[in-house]
Design an enzyme around this catalytic site. Sequence first.
Site, PDB file in Angstrom:
ATOM      1  N   HIS A  52       0.825  -1.202   0.000  1.00 39.96           N
ATOM      2  CA  HIS A  52       0.000   0.000   0.000  1.00 39.96           C
ATOM      3  C   HIS A  52       0.864   1.259   0.000  1.00 39.96           C
ATOM      4  O   HIS A  52       1.547   1.541   0.966  1.00 39.96           O
ATOM      5  CB  HIS A  52      -0.896  -0.042   1.254  1.00 39.96           C
ATOM      6  CG  HIS A  52      -1.869   1.057   1.368  1.00 39.96           C
ATOM      7  ND1 HIS A  52      -1.829   1.987   2.386  1.00 39.96           N
ATOM      8  CD2 HIS A  52      -2.930   1.384   0.603  1.00 39.96           C
ATOM      9  CE1 HIS A  52      -2.828   2.833   2.248  1.00 39.96           C
ATOM     10  NE2 HIS A  52      -3.518   2.486   1.179  1.00 39.96           N
ATOM     11  N   HIS A  94      -1.186  10.429  -3.176  1.00 37.26           N
ATOM     12  CA  HIS A  94      -2.437  10.079  -2.508  1.00 37.26           C
ATOM     13  C   HIS A  94      -3.358  11.263  -2.223  1.00 37.26           C
ATOM     14  O   HIS A  94      -4.523  11.280  -2.621  1.00 37.26           O
ATOM     15  CB  HIS A  94      -2.157   9.332  -1.199  1.00 37.26           C
ATOM     16  CG  HIS A  94      -3.413   8.987  -0.464  1.00 37.26           C
ATOM     17  ND1 HIS A  94      -3.990   9.833   0.469  1.00 37.26           N
ATOM     18  CD2 HIS A  94      -4.245   7.915  -0.552  1.00 37.26           C
ATOM     19  CE1 HIS A  94      -5.100   9.282   0.913  1.00 37.26           C
ATOM     20  NE2 HIS A  94      -5.278   8.124   0.324  1.00 37.26           N
TER      21      HIS A  94
HETATM   22  O1  G3P Z   1      -6.442   1.542  -2.313  1.00 34.65           O
HETATM   23  C1  G3P Z   1      -6.702   0.909  -1.113  1.00 34.65           C
HETATM   24  C2  G3P Z   1      -6.663   1.993  -0.138  1.00 34.65           C
HETATM   25  O2  G3P Z   1      -5.498   2.645  -0.504  1.00 34.65           O
HETATM   26  C3  G3P Z   1      -7.789   2.967  -0.248  1.00 34.65           C
HETATM   27  O3  G3P Z   1      -7.573   4.012   0.588  1.00 34.65           O
HETATM   28  O4  G3P Z   1      -7.111   6.303   1.040  1.00 34.65           O
HETATM   29  O5  G3P Z   1      -5.313   4.654   1.238  1.00 34.65           O
HETATM   30  O6  G3P Z   1      -6.125   5.288  -0.996  1.00 34.65           O
HETATM   31  P1  G3P Z   1      -6.471   5.118   0.445  1.00 34.65           P
HETATM   32 CA    CA Z   2      -5.077   3.823  -2.594  1.00 36.18          CA
END
Ligand code: G3P
Ligand code: CA
Length: 348
Positions: A52, A94
Amino acid sequence: MSFRVKVVVLGFAATVLLLSGVLGWGYFLGEPTRGKTVAGALGIPRPAIIAHRGASYLAPEETRPAFLMARELGADYLELDIQRTKDGVLIAHHDDDLSRTTNVREIFPGRVKDTLDTFTFAELQQLDAGGWFNSAFPDRARGSFRGLRILRLEDLLDIAESGGHRPGIYIETKAARRFSGIERQLVEALTRRGWISHAGSGARAPVIFQSFESESLARFKELAPQVPRLLLIDEVMVAKDGWDAILKEAAQVGMGIGTWGYRWAYGPDWSIKNAPTRYVMTWPWYTGQAHKAGLFVHPWTIDHPWEMWAVWLTGADGVFTNRTEAAIGVYGRRSSTELVKLWERIGY
Ligand code: G3P
Ligand code: CA
């Protein structure tokens, strides 16, 4: 046998029985066999270890060392959030703005809360996307993180293509409504680099698309139907539309569902920093229902070994995790190389 020993033995036996009952029931409800079939048909490894924002516990999110480290650790997929600059460059980032993860305050003081799409690529290249990490996490700070640059999609593809281990990429269209035509631009860029042509060939899926916006996934469905797509969901969406409707929508626009996981926050010693305050959707009965609907299930964001075990034993098909270094241990793929050697190998 003394009374005290009897109590301890009986207590232990009762705990074991209770735990096996809960886990067995959870396993049954999560329908892992169906999950295996669904993920297998799409060429998605199971359990999929999805780094992630890269190995983002160890290095600044979505930067070169975060992705290099995730690749070297053996992640199945590098996860990134895609946005677009004012002059049309696809960027891994992000947040909507640049205030949390760069020194935009210092370089462009009047534009601290401006969204990324108001900056050109040349402007973004003036920002330090690594120094914040050293201040926020001094226990994991490294001098080499200072001055890291925001990456383009092309840089990420170079990283994924250049190691001994080649991970797939798991791309989220972030705030897709703001970036008209971004799905076509992405598919064209991936096609030029040969990432789309292999998709659907029966080999491991090299690309997965994900979004909280079902319209974005619907566009991918038209443009590159063979590439797996996952609808991300959160508790607000479930509260608004209801689980059944969301499941239906996920199956209509994609092949997978990204449920809200446990997401406790931990310190380096695994002490709990803050507990989830929101509704959890990675219960086995939800996972099982998703499997019955023909969907694979990748919860986000699962960081502690106990959570990794829990979602795996109750049927999930992989995890989005900030802690690739922990997931490879839990899922039996521990790297034989120590972290310190990996830092040396990637040059940070
Ligand atoms: O993409 C999975 C997760 O990343 C979704 O939340 O806010 O971390 O992009 P975020
Ligand atoms: Ca994400």
